[in-house]
Design a protein around this motif. Sequence first.
Motif, PDB file in Angstrom:
ATOM      1  N   VAL A  56       0.832  -1.203   0.000  1.00  0.00           N
ATOM      2  CA  VAL A  56       0.000   0.000   0.000  1.00  0.00           C
ATOM      3  C   VAL A  56       0.864   1.249   0.000  1.00  0.00           C
ATOM      4  N   SER A  57       1.951   1.218   0.812  1.00  0.00           N
ATOM      5  CA  SER A  57       2.825   2.393   0.877  1.00  0.00           C
ATOM      6  C   SER A  57       3.481   2.676  -0.462  1.00  0.00           C
ATOM      7  N   ALA A  58       3.888   1.620  -1.193  1.00  0.00           N
ATOM      8  CA  ALA A  58       4.542   1.832  -2.486  1.00  0.00           C
ATOM      9  C   ALA A  58       3.595   2.490  -3.483  1.00  0.00           C
ATOM     10  N   ILE A  59       2.337   2.035  -3.513  1.00  0.00           N
ATOM     11  CA  ILE A  59       1.375   2.631  -4.439  1.00  0.00           C
ATOM     12  C   ILE A  59       1.076   4.066  -4.042  1.00  0.00           C
ATOM     13  N   ARG A  60       0.932   4.315  -2.739  1.00  0.00           N
ATOM     14  CA  ARG A  60       0.678   5.687  -2.292  1.00  0.00           C
ATOM     15  C   ARG A  60       1.839   6.603  -2.632  1.00  0.00           C
ATOM     16  N   ASN A  61       3.071   6.094  -2.482  1.00  0.00           N
ATOM     17  CA  ASN A  61       4.229   6.916  -2.828  1.00  0.00           C
ATOM     18  C   ASN A  61       4.238   7.254  -4.314  1.00  0.00           C
ATOM     19  N   GLU A  62       3.800   6.315  -5.162  1.00  0.00           N
ATOM     20  CA  GLU A  62       3.772   6.567  -6.601  1.00  0.00           C
ATOM     21  C   GLU A  62       2.725   7.616  -6.957  1.00  0.00           C
ATOM     22  N   LEU A  63       1.612   7.634  -6.194  1.00  0.00           N
ATOM     23  CA  LEU A  63       0.554   8.595  -6.476  1.00  0.00           C
ATOM     24  C   LEU A  63       0.819   9.956  -5.836  1.00  0.00           C
ATOM     25  N   ARG A  64       1.740  10.002  -4.866  1.00  0.00           N
ATOM     26  CA  ARG A  64       1.982  11.248  -4.153  1.00  0.00           C
ATOM     27  C   ARG A  64       2.654  12.263  -5.058  1.00  0.00           C
ATOM     28  N   MET A  65       2.332  13.538  -4.844  1.00  0.00           N
ATOM     29  CA  MET A  65       2.969  14.634  -5.575  1.00  0.00           C
ATOM     30  C   MET A  65       4.475  14.530  -5.388  1.00  0.00           C
ATOM     31  N   SER A  66       5.231  14.534  -6.514  1.00  0.00           N
ATOM     32  CA  SER A  66       6.663  14.277  -6.459  1.00  0.00           C
ATOM     33  C   SER A  66       7.417  15.354  -5.695  1.00  0.00           C
ATOM     34  N   THR A  67       7.223  16.624  -6.024  1.00  0.00           N
ATOM     35  CA  THR A  67       7.886  17.727  -5.339  1.00  0.00           C
ATOM     36  C   THR A  67       6.911  18.889  -5.218  1.00  0.00           C
ATOM     37  N   ASP A  68       7.174  19.760  -4.246  1.00  0.00           N
ATOM     38  CA  ASP A  68       6.352  20.958  -4.128  1.00  0.00           C
ATOM     39  C   ASP A  68       6.622  21.863  -5.322  1.00  0.00           C
ATOM     40  N   PRO A  69       5.579  22.253  -6.056  1.00  0.00           N
ATOM     41  CA  PRO A  69       5.801  23.070  -7.259  1.00  0.00           C
ATOM     42  C   PRO A  69       6.280  24.469  -6.902  1.00  0.00           C
ATOM     43  N   THR A  70       7.260  24.961  -7.661  1.00  0.00           N
ATOM     44  CA  THR A  70       7.754  26.325  -7.500  1.00  0.00           C
ATOM     45  C   THR A  70       7.681  27.003  -8.855  1.00  0.00           C
ATOM     46  N   ILE A  71       6.694  27.883  -9.022  1.00  0.00           N
ATOM     47  CA  ILE A  71       6.456  28.559 -10.299  1.00  0.00           C
ATOM     48  C   ILE A  71       6.348  30.049 -10.018  1.00  0.00           C
ATOM     49  N   PRO A  72       7.203  30.872 -10.627  1.00  0.00           N
ATOM     50  CA  PRO A  72       7.133  32.314 -10.400  1.00  0.00           C
ATOM     51  C   PRO A  72       5.741  32.856 -10.706  1.00  0.00           C
ATOM     52  N   GLY A  73       5.241  33.703  -9.779  1.00  0.00           N
ATOM     53  CA  GLY A  73       3.926  34.289  -9.957  1.00  0.00           C
ATOM     54  C   GLY A  73       2.793  33.449  -9.402  1.00  0.00           C
ATOM     55  N   LEU A  74       3.084  32.210  -8.991  1.00  0.00           N
ATOM     56  CA  LEU A  74       2.048  31.326  -8.462  1.00  0.00           C
ATOM     57  C   LEU A  74       2.478  30.755  -7.121  1.00  0.00           C
ATOM     58  N   ASP A  75       1.519  30.593  -6.241  1.00  0.00           N
ATOM     59  CA  ASP A  75       1.725  29.954  -4.942  1.00  0.00           C
ATOM     60  C   ASP A  75       0.809  28.738  -4.913  1.00  0.00           C
ATOM     61  N   ILE A  76       1.389  27.537  -4.987  1.00  0.00           N
ATOM     62  CA  ILE A  76       0.603  26.306  -5.122  1.00  0.00           C
ATOM     63  C   ILE A  76       0.967  25.349  -3.999  1.00  0.00           C
ATOM     64  N   ARG A  77      -0.038  24.839  -3.320  1.00  0.00           N
ATOM     65  CA  ARG A  77       0.169  23.818  -2.300  1.00  0.00           C
ATOM     66  C   ARG A  77      -1.025  22.864  -2.303  1.00  0.00           C
ATOM     67  N   GLY A  78      -0.752  21.616  -1.945  1.00  0.00           N
ATOM     68  CA  GLY A  78      -1.805  20.618  -1.861  1.00  0.00           C
ATOM     69  C   GLY A  78      -1.477  19.597  -0.800  1.00  0.00           C
ATOM     70  N   GLU A  79      -2.496  18.920  -0.303  1.00  0.00           N
ATOM     71  CA  GLU A  79      -2.286  17.898   0.723  1.00  0.00           C
ATOM     72  C   GLU A  79      -3.276  16.766   0.523  1.00  0.00           C
ATOM     73  N   VAL A  80      -2.770  15.541   0.652  1.00  0.00           N
ATOM     74  CA  VAL A  80      -3.605  14.340   0.618  1.00  0.00           C
ATOM     75  C   VAL A  80      -3.516  13.674   1.977  1.00  0.00           C
ATOM     76  N   GLN A  81      -4.646  13.524   2.647  1.00  0.00           N
ATOM     77  CA  GLN A  81      -4.700  12.802   3.917  1.00  0.00           C
ATOM     78  C   GLN A  81      -5.349  11.451   3.638  1.00  0.00           C
ATOM     79  N   PRO A  82      -4.535  10.366   3.606  1.00  0.00           N
ATOM     80  CA  PRO A  82      -5.066   9.065   3.170  1.00  0.00           C
ATOM     81  C   PRO A  82      -6.065   8.478   4.144  1.00  0.00           C
ATOM     82  N   ALA A  83      -6.947   7.655   3.595  1.00  0.00           N
ATOM     83  CA  ALA A  83      -7.933   6.969   4.410  1.00  0.00           C
ATOM     84  C   ALA A  83      -7.245   5.964   5.320  1.00  0.00           C
TER      85      ALA A  83
END
Length: 522
Positions: free
Chosen positions: A282-309
């Motif tokens: 389960v951990s391996a599949i969740r790691n594959e689905l997890r956002m790889s890195t926090d996005p850093t894009i000039p002009g944008l502030d983007i954050r997300g969070e997944v709290q698994p069941a």
Amino acid sequence: MTPIRERVSLKRLLASLGAIGVLIVLVAGVLLGYRGWEVTTTTSEVLDVFEPAGENAATLILANSEMERGVSIYAISQEEAGLTPYVDGERRSALALQGLERLLGNDSDIGPKIDRVASDRQAWLTQTASPAIAAVRDGNAMGAQEIVTDQASAALYEELVVSSADLGNDINSVRSQAFRELSDLTTQLLWALGIALLVLLGAVVAAGLIMRSWVLLPLEALQTQIREVASDGSHETPITPSGPKELAAVGLDAETMRRKLVAEIDEARNARVALGHDARTVSAIRNELRMSTDPTIPGLDIRGEVQPAEGVLAGDWWECVLTPSGTAALVLSDVSGHGPEAGVAAMRVKHLLVQSLASGATPDAALDLAARSFTDDIGRFATVAIVVLDPSDGTLAWSNAGHHPPLVIDPAGNWRRLERSGPLLSWIGGTWTVGRGVLEPGEYLMLYSDGLVESHDTAGQELEADGLLAIAEKVAQSRPDAAELVQQVLAQARDRAQDWYRDDVTLVCARRTPESGDVPTN
């Protein structure tokens, strides 16, 4: 003759079972890795060759029509403005031919047809377009009209139309074949995964039978003898241990309490090992689905969070994809079902969507490609929201396949929804449109999963989108950054919920920083 189970040590037995397990895992890994490589290669071929080739073929046909229309208008009107469609069409058709030559010029079947279209195009330009344009510019309008309406000119253009259509049909046929191959490879990958799981299950069952026959049954016999000795109060009654050497040695010296303790430890260790294997999967599949890195894009502030069941593997995932044009594509998806199969389906959808968006596909085209992955997975479906955001001017382009509509909120409490633009992804297929809008500096864009809005309070009431909106509006008044908004909204939603870990909870927020409106655009 001594039975073989009494001649083999417990260490050797465990080492043999471990070696067999490692061998099975390695073989399964190689098989799945090879099939995965084939899927990746075919996907790249579809996205990098056949998709752009199909677009170039369509552009070529349209541009040829514009060329012919422009020459005809020019011959009749004798005004330079009437020649604009010809000039634009000639340029676009040339670029389309160059693109086709680069992508498929070396193909033994399609390459000659590209050459034929180029030859027919040049013949029409040389024998019809150029003479007609020259006649108009020489003041011979009647001669230009005769050239344009001449039967030979019509035949030349007809040959160009036929060869271009033939080329487009061939490219579409090859592209369709590539999609079928991709579907077949995906099916083979699923079969390989299923076979690998069955082999692993068979190995576990076989190991369990061996352990039961060689260890547990002798241990039970030994325990019975020790209990009989304890109940009789006689320590002189001989004990006849069986099983591996180590177990026989323990049986000669152990007392009732120790033997019971060893049996309990053995059982607990086996349970922990089995639980550990499942948790790692389960951990391996969740790691594959997890956002790889926090996005850093000039002009944008983007954050997300997944709290698994808790206790289950669901199909939520989100990703921020940087497109070739410099825009940011936010993707949130929820695949139906729970467990490893749902996780594998989610991984497949994520791979197709991320790769297509990163290659420059529009949101609707990316959804169309991902929907084809469900061809052989009848009964499963996914909801997907894709929002492409240009950080320079805040332009939004979105497609929504049956997902909860993303919300745009400003600190003043104004809000709007990015409504659904087509059905959910499934084997049935569908058509998706692209909506457009603008995210102003300081506004918040929120994407969320059903695990958030379907959480219940102690009275059994769902949060729903209106409840989420009420929380977000209140939080947005303090103008927090994206990370703070996500944390505060999730914290307040969790405080009211009594079944928070029933399903995956995902919340993604994007915000144009106030200074982004000052970034100059070209």
